[in-house]
Write an enzyme that holds these catalytic residues in place. Structure first.
Site, PDB file in Angstrom:
ATOM      1  N   ARG A 102       0.881  -1.180   0.000  1.00  0.00           N
ATOM      2  CA  ARG A 102       0.000   0.000   0.000  1.00  0.00           C
ATOM      3  C   ARG A 102       0.905   1.212   0.000  1.00  0.00           C
ATOM      4  NH1 ARG A 102      -5.283   1.404   3.548  1.00  0.00           N
ATOM      5  NH2 ARG A 102      -6.068   0.014   1.936  1.00  0.00           N
ATOM      6  N   HIS A 129      -7.325   0.665  -6.440  1.00  0.00           N
ATOM      7  CA  HIS A 129      -7.560  -0.188  -5.264  1.00  0.00           C
ATOM      8  C   HIS A 129      -8.259  -1.470  -5.738  1.00  0.00           C
ATOM      9  CE1 HIS A 129      -7.782  -1.410  -1.244  1.00  0.00           C
ATOM     10  NE2 HIS A 129      -8.606  -0.518  -0.716  1.00  0.00           N
ATOM     11  N   ASP A 220     -17.308   7.112  -1.651  1.00  0.00           N
ATOM     12  CA  ASP A 220     -16.027   7.032  -0.931  1.00  0.00           C
ATOM     13  C   ASP A 220     -15.734   8.428  -0.368  1.00  0.00           C
ATOM     14  OD1 ASP A 220     -13.485   6.274  -0.025  1.00  0.00           O
ATOM     15  OD2 ASP A 220     -12.540   6.443  -1.998  1.00  0.00           O
ATOM     16  N   ARG A 288     -13.533  -8.646   1.738  1.00  0.00           N
ATOM     17  CA  ARG A 288     -12.118  -8.351   1.481  1.00  0.00           C
ATOM     18  C   ARG A 288     -11.283  -9.592   1.788  1.00  0.00           C
ATOM     19  NH1 ARG A 288     -10.238  -3.149   1.652  1.00  0.00           N
ATOM     20  NH2 ARG A 288      -8.335  -4.154   0.905  1.00  0.00           N
TER      21      ARG A 288
HETATM   22  N1  NVA Z   1     -10.006   6.772  -1.539  1.00  0.00           N
HETATM   23  C1  NVA Z   1      -9.661   6.282  -0.213  1.00  0.00           C
HETATM   24  C2  NVA Z   1      -9.938   4.815  -0.123  1.00  0.00           C
HETATM   25  C3  NVA Z   1      -9.649   4.219   1.234  1.00  0.00           C
HETATM   26  C4  NVA Z   1      -9.887   2.752   1.271  1.00  0.00           C
HETATM   27  C5  NVA Z   1      -8.202   6.605   0.088  1.00  0.00           C
HETATM   28  O1  NVA Z   1      -7.360   6.424  -0.785  1.00  0.00           O
HETATM   29  O2  NVA Z   1      -7.926   7.045   1.199  1.00  0.00           O
HETATM   30  N1   CP Z   2     -11.219  -0.094   2.403  1.00  0.00           N
HETATM   31  C1   CP Z   2      -9.951  -0.184   2.846  1.00  0.00           C
HETATM   32  O1   CP Z   2      -9.002  -0.434   2.084  1.00  0.00           O
HETATM   33  O2   CP Z   2      -9.816  -0.042   4.182  1.00  0.00           O
HETATM   34  P1   CP Z   2      -8.440   0.163   4.996  1.00  0.00           P
HETATM   35  O3   CP Z   2      -7.884   1.495   4.592  1.00  0.00           O
HETATM   36  O4   CP Z   2      -8.856   0.084   6.425  1.00  0.00           O
HETATM   37  O5   CP Z   2      -7.495  -0.949   4.616  1.00  0.00           O
END
Ligand code: NVA
Ligand code: CP
Length: 301
Positions: A102, A129, A220, A288
């Site tokens: 990530r 994602h 989101d 997930r």
């Molecule tokens: N768009 C959000 C998704 C989190 C799962 C981010 O990148 O923070």
């Molecule tokens: N939706 C998602 O990726 O959640 P986290 O940021 O908690 O991993």
């Protein structure tokens, strides 16, 4: 399938195979059927951003598959002090059987895959994602019994989620509407790709007309990780882009609402809509685990 870097790389057949395997793994877990398909394998999990769902579901999933997950915070890795990704990839390839990462830049994930020789799974970048979208498609298929022909509507920022959802939903045959303010459209390469699907794709500015006849409404956060300093500016820009009762009235009566979480109640979604759809939203979060186990089995076994 060698890596999972972005939805654009997957064929429709590969997506469906992952969803089918995810359903099987969910069944096996719920029924106490052993499924140690990655016995003795190791997954390094590099996090340059926070996470609840991704971290816990990958870590637990790897354990359930008989493997060993290593949480690698970028605060502790040399990558956080500037060691090049090319070197990190080559070193980690000597120790591990797979990497989940990530991070911010999509290029970093692509470079890890390019310079290493073990599978790489994208656990979120600013661009994509894919793990979330596979869980989303799994959840939609559980609730609707199909994917092809459903009307999917995303309301909000043209961000990593909008990118991966638009591509993934189009690939499995859905009609996709993105509702974004002009200044927050998705990346041009995503729009160009989506436009190859002709009238199955549209991008509009008005949430109320965009939500018409929707089978699934998705939203989101307005400020993603790394955009915290813009939060106040974004609240103004996204005024009117909330998933609320008025928007839901336009959708089909059995419309699902999904959210990747974490959610900001009172911003992108009202408390009332979120709680009315909590079943599907938390099933989505659970999925997930199953969807990512399927990805790990596909790329690592
Ligand atoms: N768009 C959000 C998704 C989190 C799962 C981010 O990148 O923070
Ligand atoms: N939706 C998602 O990726 O959640 P986290 O940021 O908690 O991993």
């Amino acid at each position: 399938m060698k890596h999972l870097l972005k939805m654009m790389d997957l064929s429709t057949e590969e997506i469906i195979e992952i969803l089918n395997l995810a359903d099987q793994l969910k069944y096996e877990l719920k029924n106490g059927i052993p499924h140690r398909y990655l016995e003795g394998k190791t997954l390094g999990m590099i996090f340059q951003k926070s996470s609840t769902r991704t971290r816990v579901s990958f870590e637990t999933g790897m354990y359930q598959l008989g493997g060993y997950p290593l949480f690698l915070s970028s605060n502790d890795l040399q990558i956080g002090r500037g060691e090049p990704v090319q070197d990190t990839a080559r070193v980690l390839s000597r120790y591990l059987n797979g990497i989940m990462i990530r991070t911010f830049e999509q290029k970093e994930v692509e470079d890890l895959a390019k310079y290493g020789n073990i599978p790489v799974i994208n656990g979120l970048t600013d661009f994509a994602h894919p793990c979330q979208v596979l869980a989303d498609l799994m959840t939609i298929r559980e609730y609707k019994g199909k994917l092809d022909g459903l009307n999917f509507c995303f309301i909000g920022d043209g961000n990593n989620m909008a990118h991966s959802l638009a591509v993934g939903c189009l690939k499995v045959g859905m009609n996709v509407t993105l509702v974004c303010p002009e200044d927050y459209y998705p990346a041009k390469e995503i729009i160009d790709f989506c436009e190859t699907f002709g009238d199955k794709f549209r991008i509009v500015n008005d949430p109320v007309s965009g939500a018409a006849d929707a089978d699934i409404i998705y939203t989101d956060v307005w400020a993603s990780m790394g955009q915290e300093s813009e939060a106040e500016k974004r609240k103004l820009a996204f005024d009117g882009y909330q998933v609320n009762a008025k928007v839901m009235e336009q959708a089909k009566s059995d419309c699902m609402v999904l959210h990747c979480l974490p959610a900001h109640r009172g911003e992108e979604i009202t408390e009332e809509v979120l709680e009315a759809h909590a079943n599907e939203i938390f099933d989505e979060a659970e999925n997930r685990l199953h969807a990512q186990k399927a990805v790990m089995v596909k790329v690592m076994s």
